[in-house]
Design a protein around this motif. Structure first.
Motif, PDB file in Angstrom:
ATOM      1  N   LEU A   1      -1.826  11.750   3.290  1.00 18.35           N
ATOM      2  CA  LEU A   1      -2.741  10.900   2.536  1.00 18.35           C
ATOM      3  C   LEU A   1      -2.861   9.556   3.232  1.00 18.35           C
ATOM      4  O   LEU A   1      -1.854   8.907   3.528  1.00 18.35           O
ATOM      5  N   ASP A   2      -4.101   9.126   3.498  1.00 22.81           N
ATOM      6  CA  ASP A   2      -4.318   7.785   4.026  1.00 22.81           C
ATOM      7  C   ASP A   2      -3.919   6.748   2.985  1.00 22.81           C
ATOM      8  O   ASP A   2      -3.996   7.000   1.769  1.00 22.81           O
ATOM      9  N   LEU A   3      -3.547   5.571   3.455  1.00 18.28           N
ATOM     10  CA  LEU A   3      -3.133   4.516   2.532  1.00 18.28           C
ATOM     11  C   LEU A   3      -4.292   3.890   1.775  1.00 18.28           C
ATOM     12  O   LEU A   3      -4.079   3.287   0.718  1.00 18.28           O
ATOM     13  N   ASP A   4      -5.519   4.035   2.274  1.00 19.50           N
ATOM     14  CA  ASP A   4      -6.662   3.402   1.612  1.00 19.50           C
ATOM     15  C   ASP A   4      -7.391   4.389   0.701  1.00 19.50           C
ATOM     16  O   ASP A   4      -8.614   4.524   0.744  1.00 19.50           O
TER      17      ASP A   4
ATOM     18  N   ALA B   1     -11.359   8.311  -1.685  1.00 18.03           N
ATOM     19  CA  ALA B   1     -11.172   7.597  -0.415  1.00 18.03           C
ATOM     20  C   ALA B   1     -12.118   6.397  -0.339  1.00 18.03           C
ATOM     21  O   ALA B   1     -13.250   6.444  -0.824  1.00 18.03           O
ATOM     22  N   PHE B   2     -11.619   5.329   0.297  1.00 22.64           N
ATOM     23  CA  PHE B   2     -12.401   4.111   0.490  1.00 22.64           C
ATOM     24  C   PHE B   2     -12.580   3.904   1.990  1.00 22.64           C
ATOM     25  O   PHE B   2     -11.905   3.078   2.609  1.00 22.64           O
TER      26      PHE B   2
ATOM     27  N   TYR C   1       0.837  -1.201   0.000  1.00 25.02           N
ATOM     28  CA  TYR C   1       0.000   0.000   0.000  1.00 25.02           C
ATOM     29  C   TYR C   1       0.872   1.253   0.000  1.00 25.02           C
ATOM     30  O   TYR C   1       0.551   2.240  -0.675  1.00 25.02           O
ATOM     31  N   VAL C   2       1.948   1.238   0.759  1.00 25.33           N
ATOM     32  CA  VAL C   2       2.870   2.374   0.775  1.00 25.33           C
ATOM     33  C   VAL C   2       3.520   2.535  -0.598  1.00 25.33           C
ATOM     34  O   VAL C   2       3.605   3.651  -1.137  1.00 25.33           O
ATOM     35  N   ASN C   3       3.975   1.436  -1.153  1.00 27.04           N
ATOM     36  CA  ASN C   3       4.660   1.502  -2.447  1.00 27.04           C
ATOM     37  C   ASN C   3       3.727   1.981  -3.552  1.00 27.04           C
ATOM     38  O   ASN C   3       4.120   2.766  -4.422  1.00 27.04           O
ATOM     39  N   ARG C   4       2.478   1.508  -3.528  1.00 29.17           N
ATOM     40  CA  ARG C   4       1.514   1.985  -4.521  1.00 29.17           C
ATOM     41  C   ARG C   4       1.240   3.474  -4.337  1.00 29.17           C
ATOM     42  O   ARG C   4       1.133   4.224  -5.317  1.00 29.17           O
TER      43      ARG C   4
END
Length: 253
Positions: free
Chosen positions: A97-100, A214-215, A26-29
């Motif tokens: 920024l949130d990861l999701d 956002a999700f 998730y961080v890498n994306r």
């Protein structure tokens, strides 16, 4: 590892990863999405308790030691450390920024919008007009919102009991916050999923002006891409439905 310097021309984007809810992918994306969506020099920082698997280009910094009530170990209230007077070696404006979430457009306007504002945030999609932000996306200047930390730190548990969530606590403590334009910062299920019953026949559409999606809650990003909306009660499938959404995978990479 690079370090910031005075008058650093880079825009700084930060994310937080702790616990095992989101893996390093998730961080890498997120880093790749942000990198594709800026025309400016970038500094991308991840505060985490486990740097394993986080790729090149991401500047990793340790989460502060956990000395809060145990029930806050994995709670969003833990991110209140961001509002201390100093934050490692970071300075100036930061975009969190949130990861999701997805980044689907240029982040540069998120830095440029209302530069005079102390705190700029997405208006919470379920609390329109109430002065509450959704902290999946927010911008602030390091060291300028210390009243949040000063109010939180003496009794974190009391603040958690008094406020339903960390974003309400932050916004009520600040008193007045600025919002990003609603067309820029969207919620997948509140902004894009068609109303019932059209959601059974129409695929969510991504507007051209969207910068982030956002999700929150369910469905997660990967679930929404596949057209899945997990529910515990079977009867909720009567209205919690989403069609497969191919454009999610186009951005989440």
């Amino acid at each position: 590892m690079t370090q910031s310097q005075p008058n650093d021309p880079r825009q700084t984007v930060i994310c937080l990863k702790w616990g095992d809810r989101y893996g390093p992918e998730y961080v890498n994306r997120m880093y790749r999405m942000v990198s594709r969506n800026t025309a400016r020099p970038l500094r991308f920082v991840c505060f985490t308790d486990d740097p394993t698997g986080i790729g090149e280009g991401v500047e990793v910094k340790p989460m502060p030691p956990f000395d809060l009530p145990e029930r806050m170990r994995f709670h969003p209230f833990r991110r209140m450390f961001l509002f201390q007077e100093t934050l490692d070696d970071l300075t100036g404006p930061l975009l969190h920024l949130d990861l999701d979430l997805l980044v689907t457009g240029s982040i540069d306007p998120l830095f440029d919008h209302k530069p005079e504002a102390r705190f700029v945030v997405a208006e919470n999609w379920t609390q329109k007009g109430q002065g509450i932000g959704n902290m999946s996306v927010f911008r602030f200047n390091v060291g300028e919102l210390t009243e949040v930390w000063d109010r939180f730190r003496p009794d974190p548990g009391a603040m958690m009991d008094l406020y339903r969530n960390s974003q309400t606590f932050v916004c009520r403590t600040l008193g007045e916050v600025a919002f990003f334009p609603g067309a820029w910062v969207l919620s997948f299920k509140h902004s894009l999923v068609p109303p019932w019953p059209l959601r059974f026949f129409q695929t969510p559409r991504l507007p051209e002006d969207a910068i982030t999606v956002a999700f929150t809650g369910k469905p997660d990003i990967d679930e929404a891409a596949r057209g899945e909306w997990p529910v515990r009660a079977a009867w909720k499938k009567l209205y919690k439905h989403v069609r497969p959404t191919p454009w999610i995978a186009e951005h989440w990479r």
